[in-house]
Design a protein around this motif. Structure first.
Motif, PDB file in Angstrom:
ATOM      1  N   GLU A  46       3.827 -18.082   7.794  1.00 51.91           N
ATOM      2  CA  GLU A  46       4.093 -18.836   6.565  1.00 51.91           C
ATOM      3  C   GLU A  46       2.909 -18.760   5.608  1.00 51.91           C
ATOM      4  O   GLU A  46       3.080 -18.525   4.402  1.00 51.91           O
ATOM      5  CB  GLU A  46       4.396 -20.300   6.910  1.00 51.91           C
ATOM      6  CG  GLU A  46       4.753 -21.143   5.709  1.00 51.91           C
ATOM      7  CD  GLU A  46       5.107 -22.582   6.070  1.00 51.91           C
ATOM      8  OE1 GLU A  46       5.232 -23.401   5.142  1.00 51.91           O
ATOM      9  OE2 GLU A  46       5.258 -22.876   7.277  1.00 51.91           O
ATOM     10  N   LEU A  47       1.702 -18.942   6.136  1.00 51.10           N
ATOM     11  CA  LEU A  47       0.507 -18.921   5.291  1.00 51.10           C
ATOM     12  C   LEU A  47       0.262 -17.541   4.695  1.00 51.10           C
ATOM     13  O   LEU A  47      -0.050 -17.417   3.502  1.00 51.10           O
ATOM     14  CB  LEU A  47      -0.716 -19.356   6.113  1.00 51.10           C
ATOM     15  CG  LEU A  47      -0.786 -20.833   6.506  1.00 51.10           C
ATOM     16  CD1 LEU A  47      -1.922 -21.065   7.496  1.00 51.10           C
ATOM     17  CD2 LEU A  47      -1.001 -21.704   5.269  1.00 51.10           C
ATOM     18  N   ASP A  94       5.416  -2.434  14.090  1.00 51.19           N
ATOM     19  CA  ASP A  94       5.094  -1.763  12.829  1.00 51.19           C
ATOM     20  C   ASP A  94       3.632  -1.315  12.815  1.00 51.19           C
ATOM     21  O   ASP A  94       2.735  -2.123  12.622  1.00 51.19           O
ATOM     22  CB  ASP A  94       5.367  -2.716  11.662  1.00 51.19           C
ATOM     23  CG  ASP A  94       5.058  -2.093  10.313  1.00 51.19           C
ATOM     24  OD1 ASP A  94       4.786  -0.880  10.262  1.00 51.19           O
ATOM     25  OD2 ASP A  94       5.089  -2.822   9.308  1.00 51.19           O
ATOM     26  N   PHE A  95       3.415  -0.019  13.028  1.00 52.40           N
ATOM     27  CA  PHE A  95       2.064   0.523  12.986  1.00 52.40           C
ATOM     28  C   PHE A  95       1.831   1.365  11.732  1.00 52.40           C
ATOM     29  O   PHE A  95       0.784   1.989  11.579  1.00 52.40           O
ATOM     30  CB  PHE A  95       1.806   1.384  14.237  1.00 52.40           C
ATOM     31  CG  PHE A  95       1.801   0.594  15.514  1.00 52.40           C
ATOM     32  CD1 PHE A  95       0.680  -0.116  15.906  1.00 52.40           C
ATOM     33  CD2 PHE A  95       2.925   0.546  16.321  1.00 52.40           C
ATOM     34  CE1 PHE A  95       0.669  -0.857  17.085  1.00 52.40           C
ATOM     35  CE2 PHE A  95       2.935  -0.184  17.506  1.00 52.40           C
ATOM     36  CZ  PHE A  95       1.806  -0.884  17.887  1.00 52.40           C
ATOM     37  N   LEU A  96       2.799   1.381  10.843  1.00 49.54           N
ATOM     38  CA  LEU A  96       2.687   2.189   9.637  1.00 49.54           C
ATOM     39  C   LEU A  96       2.100   1.416   8.462  1.00 49.54           C
ATOM     40  O   LEU A  96       1.594   2.011   7.517  1.00 49.54           O
ATOM     41  CB  LEU A  96       4.053   2.753   9.245  1.00 49.54           C
ATOM     42  CG  LEU A  96       4.695   3.711  10.251  1.00 49.54           C
ATOM     43  CD1 LEU A  96       6.062   4.170   9.748  1.00 49.54           C
ATOM     44  CD2 LEU A  96       3.802   4.916  10.504  1.00 49.54           C
ATOM     45  N   ASN A  97       2.200   0.081   8.526  1.00 42.90           N
ATOM     46  CA  ASN A  97       1.681  -0.752   7.451  1.00 42.90           C
ATOM     47  C   ASN A  97       0.473  -1.553   7.934  1.00 42.90           C
ATOM     48  O   ASN A  97       0.510  -2.123   9.024  1.00 42.90           O
ATOM     49  CB  ASN A  97       2.759  -1.730   6.967  1.00 42.90           C
ATOM     50  CG  ASN A  97       3.918  -1.028   6.301  1.00 42.90           C
ATOM     51  OD1 ASN A  97       3.774  -0.459   5.223  1.00 42.90           O
ATOM     52  ND2 ASN A  97       5.083  -1.034   6.944  1.00 42.90           N
ATOM     53  N   PRO A  98      -0.586  -1.611   7.140  1.00 40.35           N
ATOM     54  CA  PRO A  98      -1.731  -2.436   7.523  1.00 40.35           C
ATOM     55  C   PRO A  98      -1.311  -3.903   7.670  1.00 40.35           C
ATOM     56  O   PRO A  98      -0.545  -4.420   6.854  1.00 40.35           O
ATOM     57  CB  PRO A  98      -2.707  -2.270   6.352  1.00 40.35           C
ATOM     58  CG  PRO A  98      -2.300  -0.995   5.692  1.00 40.35           C
ATOM     59  CD  PRO A  98      -0.815  -0.914   5.866  1.00 40.35           C
ATOM     60  N   GLY A  99      -1.785  -4.547   8.715  1.00 42.12           N
ATOM     61  CA  GLY A  99      -1.472  -5.956   8.938  1.00 42.12           C
ATOM     62  C   GLY A  99      -2.646  -6.634   9.611  1.00 42.12           C
ATOM     63  O   GLY A  99      -3.789  -6.165   9.507  1.00 42.12           O
ATOM     64  N   LEU A 100      -2.378  -7.725  10.303  1.00 42.93           N
ATOM     65  CA  LEU A 100      -3.408  -8.412  11.089  1.00 42.93           C
ATOM     66  C   LEU A 100      -2.986  -8.423  12.551  1.00 42.93           C
ATOM     67  O   LEU A 100      -1.861  -8.812  12.869  1.00 42.93           O
ATOM     68  CB  LEU A 100      -3.588  -9.865  10.622  1.00 42.93           C
ATOM     69  CG  LEU A 100      -4.356 -10.159   9.339  1.00 42.93           C
ATOM     70  CD1 LEU A 100      -4.591 -11.663   9.223  1.00 42.93           C
ATOM     71  CD2 LEU A 100      -5.689  -9.417   9.270  1.00 42.93           C
ATOM     72  N   VAL A 200      -8.448 -17.218   9.574  1.00 44.00           N
ATOM     73  CA  VAL A 200      -7.523 -16.082   9.619  1.00 44.00           C
ATOM     74  C   VAL A 200      -7.104 -15.685   8.205  1.00 44.00           C
ATOM     75  O   VAL A 200      -7.055 -14.497   7.872  1.00 44.00           O
ATOM     76  CB  VAL A 200      -6.287 -16.406  10.482  1.00 44.00           C
ATOM     77  CG1 VAL A 200      -5.318 -15.219  10.475  1.00 44.00           C
ATOM     78  CG2 VAL A 200      -6.690 -16.738  11.912  1.00 44.00           C
ATOM     79  N   VAL A 201      -6.813 -16.662   7.375  1.00 48.04           N
ATOM     80  CA  VAL A 201      -6.422 -16.377   5.990  1.00 48.04           C
ATOM     81  C   VAL A 201      -7.580 -15.708   5.247  1.00 48.04           C
ATOM     82  O   VAL A 201      -7.372 -14.754   4.476  1.00 48.04           O
ATOM     83  CB  VAL A 201      -5.979 -17.665   5.263  1.00 48.04           C
ATOM     84  CG1 VAL A 201      -5.793 -17.395   3.769  1.00 48.04           C
ATOM     85  CG2 VAL A 201      -4.692 -18.198   5.864  1.00 48.04           C
TER      86      VAL A 201
END
Length: 217
Positions: A46-47, A94-100, A200-201
């Motif tokens: 959500e954040l 999903d390893f194609l898009n940068p995430g956390l 984290v944010v």
């Protein structure tokens, strides 16, 4: 949300990584570890979506199981000694898009971002983008907010790459990278404080610009 029992459980699991012990702790795991971690990831989704992350699905789509796949591993320990989740547009697959990527052990909370396993085509596009925008790329990983949070870009190196990049290697050795990821490591007891979600944010924000640069599909 979290109690000290999360860290205690993970510490005990490191020395009792067997099915007999885990079965005796199953109710404790469900109540004190799995449930609060699910709530934590739900809040983060959500954040981060408010920050523009566009994460689809819910916490279940992002959290990795604690059970290890030991079929092709010499280590036959049945359980991971950490809790983990991948907060990306397509969830944990999903390893194609940068995430956390969030990893919690008894000793640390690691927040990873970037691209860990880009495809061959994706990697070539990233390298082309780097040589065409060299100053911009270097400014991104030298930016104060990135350096203070992640310090540097990590990733295994290729021994050889297409010769068209050779002229740029001296200026930018990161062209040899086969992946581009970064990690912010915190003490594990951060999970017991009110600063947890904020940290984290902040890590997400610190990686936003460079993640946008690496977002090539």
């Amino acid at each position: 949300m979290f109690t000290k029992d999360v860290l205690l459980f993970l510490s005990e699991l490191e020395v009792n990584n067997n099915r007999e012990w885990f079965q005796l702790q199953k109710e404790r795991y469900k109540l004190n570890i799995e449930t609060p971690f699910f709530e934590f990831i739900t809040e983060l989704i959500e954040l981060l979506n408010k920050e523009g992350a566009a994460i689809k699905g819910n916490a279940k789509d992002c959290i990795f199981r604690i059970y290890r796949d030991v079929r092709f591993s010499k280590d036959k320990s049945p359980y991971k000694n950490h809790l983990s989740a991948l907060l990306s547009k397509g969830g944990r697959k999903d390893f194609l898009n940068p995430g956390l990527y969030i990893e919690l052990t008894a000793d640390h909370l690691k927040i990873y971002s970037g691209l860990y396993e880009p495809s061959k085509d994706q990697l070539d596009k990233i390298r082309n983008k780097i040589i065409k925008n060299l100053d911009t790329f270097q400014a991104l990983y030298k930016a104060k907010k990135f350096k203070n949070t992640y310090n540097s870009i990590l990733g295994s190196k290729a021994k050889r790459i297409d010769k068209k990049y050779n002229a740029y290697l001296e200026k930018e050795p990161l062209l040899l990278n086969k992946s581009f990821y970064y990690v912010n490591e915190l003490e594990s007891d951060i999970i017991l404080t009110k600063k947890l979600n904020q940290k984290v944010v902040e890590a997400y924000r610190a990686a936003t610009d460079i993640n946008e640069f690496l977002s090539i599909n």
